[in-house]
Motif scaffolding. Structure first.
Motif: not given
Length: 490
Positions: A215-225, A160-165
């Motif tokens: 797959v990716a480590l993400i900040n919630d602000t970038t994610g919201a954009m 399974l492909k995971l995006g970690f916020t």
């Protein structure tokens, strides 16, 4: 007409502020004088807003030029905007300050249906100040529980492909990697600062043989954009006005002078500003004695100066400290039990919003809230005073929240578009957007008689869920096309 649900469970329609000058004039001379003092110290003038925004712009640039700057301006390796055709099934998880959220998200075409299955797992208090192993074991266990409960499958050969916020300041050399710079939002978990949060989660998942590929480590602000731009091409900035505060925007790689890369200079890169740390040197922010007290008693004194004056985590605490101060001076709630009032962070932003927007007869809702939260039996005079105090603190917070976005717009020459904002302060306080827009007009010099605002707040799409999924899809697409800059295959 706006609807708001306060922290004490009251839902009401809010036509206008019920307190007028006649009510203020009815206060005793002592309380009236004190209210004027508080109004003065919490007021932020247009001139001060412009001064703050100009300093903000300087600190944003310094963060692009140098590592270790006050505002870190973290590169994210999210290259460009989504095209709206990102598709696929993705697992996402979001480590917030209170809960861990796990989602299974199916992305379809632009304006198509996006299916989301989600579950929240309570972050126990001992985890917030405990050891790293306990935290990441909890995240991995929750992921395993979610996969099993929803029968998602996944194998070693086809995980399974995971995006970690991970919504905390992190330095990323790759999109699937991020070293925590410092904890924010009141967390203080040992053994994570300076470490790769993505790597710690991988280790915890490996212990349980979970069929997941991060797959990716993400900040919630970038994610919201990114999530908002997925459906709204007028999105210009992502913002968080909630427990914490932050902004994200697209910057040309050639303007990120601290970055060494072979990417073309015009390549757009999402920047996670982490501007809650603005003015940690205390050069321009108009701090009150209550702001200084919050900073000194926080887990990270001297850090996140801007956040501590404008974010939802702290607004209720500022209010409480004022009440404590006035109580100890014998000005308000005299001869009442102060034991509840002395509990730090017992009041949240919803409590303040409920008070400020109370239109019930005799402010009965506020009176009941004081009894439930603080054990105080408020008099009519104290209710009037309390409502105006809540207004002063909320107005200052909204006006300060303008400064970071205004600085980004000035820096990039942005004159119109949508600020995709997430967070309880932006989306649950009925007066926030109006106050924010008025302050933006003051800083950016919009005509007073304008028919509409050129830059407006929109409610952000789910950045920690849909945004993480879209970024994961964009990353996999880049990898498939052989665009390996910032992608680390693990």
């Amino acid at each position: 007409m706006d609807t708001i649900t306060s922290s004490h469970g009251l839902s009401k329609l809010r036509p206008q502020l019920p307190i007028d000058q006649a009510d203020i004039d009815s206060l005793s001379p002592v309380l009236k004088e004190e209210l004027e003092r508080l109004k003065s110290i919490f007021y932020v003038s247009t001139r001060k807003l412009i001064e703050i925004s100009e300093q903000f712009e300087k600190e944003l640039q310094d963060g692009l030029d140098n590592y270790g700057s006050n505002i870190s301006m973290n590169v994210t390796w999210v290259l460009g905007w989504p095209d709206g055709h990102e598709c696929g099934n993705f697992l996402t998880t979001d480590l917030g300050g209170t809960n861990l959220r796990v989602c299974w998200i199916k992305l379809t075409e632009r304006h198509g249906e996006t299916n989301v299955i989600q579950q929240e797992y309570k972050l126990a208090d001992d985890l917030k100040t405990g050891e790293s192993d306990a935290l990441f074991d909890f995240i991995a266990t929750s992921l395993g529980d979610f996969i099993e409960k929803h029968k998602l499958g996944g194998t070693k050969d086809d995980p399974l492909k995971l995006g970690f916020t991970f919504s905390y300041p992190a330095h990323q050399d790759y999109i699937d990697h991020g070293k925590l710079v410092t904890w924010t939002k009141g967390l203080e978990i040992k053994g994570v600062e300076g470490e790769d949060a993505a790597g710690l989660l991988r280790q915890a998942m490996a212990k349980r043989d979970l069929p997941i590929h991060l797959v990716a480590l993400i900040n919630d602000t970038t994610g919201a954009m990114i999530a908002s731009a997925y459906n709204d091409p007028e999105t210009i900035v992502g913002a968080i006005f909630g427990t914490g505060c932050n902004g994200a925007y697209m910057e040309n790689v050639g303007s990120i002078h601290k970055l060494r890369t072979d990417l073309p200079e015009e390549t757009p890169m999402a920047i996670n500003c982490e501007y809650g740390a603005f003015d940690n040197a205390h050069n321009v922010l108009p701090r009150t004695e209550y702001d200084i007290q919050i900073d000194e008693e926080s887990p990270k004194p001297g850090e996140q100066a801007f956040e501590k004056m404008s974010a939802g985590l702290y607004l209720g605490e500022i209010y409480r400290l004022v009440v404590v101060d006035l109580y100890e001076k014998g000005l308000i709630f005299k001869d009442q039990d102060a034991s509840k009032m002395r509990n730090p962070y017992i009041l949240d932003t919803g409590f303040l919003s409920g008070i400020e927007n109370d239109t019930s007869p005799g402010m009965a809702d506020t009176k009941r809230a004081f009894i439930e939260k603080l054990g105080f039996e408020a008099t009519p005079e104290q209710l009037i005073f309390s409502q105006k105090l809540a207004e002063y603190i909320a107005v200052r917070g909204a006006r300060l929240c303008t400064c970071g976005i205004a600085a980004i717009c000035r820096k990039k020459g942005i004159q119109s578009g949508h600020v995709a904002a997430d967070g309880s302060v932006a989306n649950k306080h009925p007066n926030f957007k109006r106050r924010w827009a008025n302050a933006m007009g003051e800083v950016l010099g919009w005509p007073v008689d304008r028919e509409e605002d050129p830059i407006t707040i929109t409610s952000a799409e789910d950045g920690s869920g849909i945004g993480a999924a879209v970024i994961a899809a964009m990353t996999l697409k880049r990898e498939k096309e052989g665009q390996t800059a910032g992608i680390k295959a693990v």
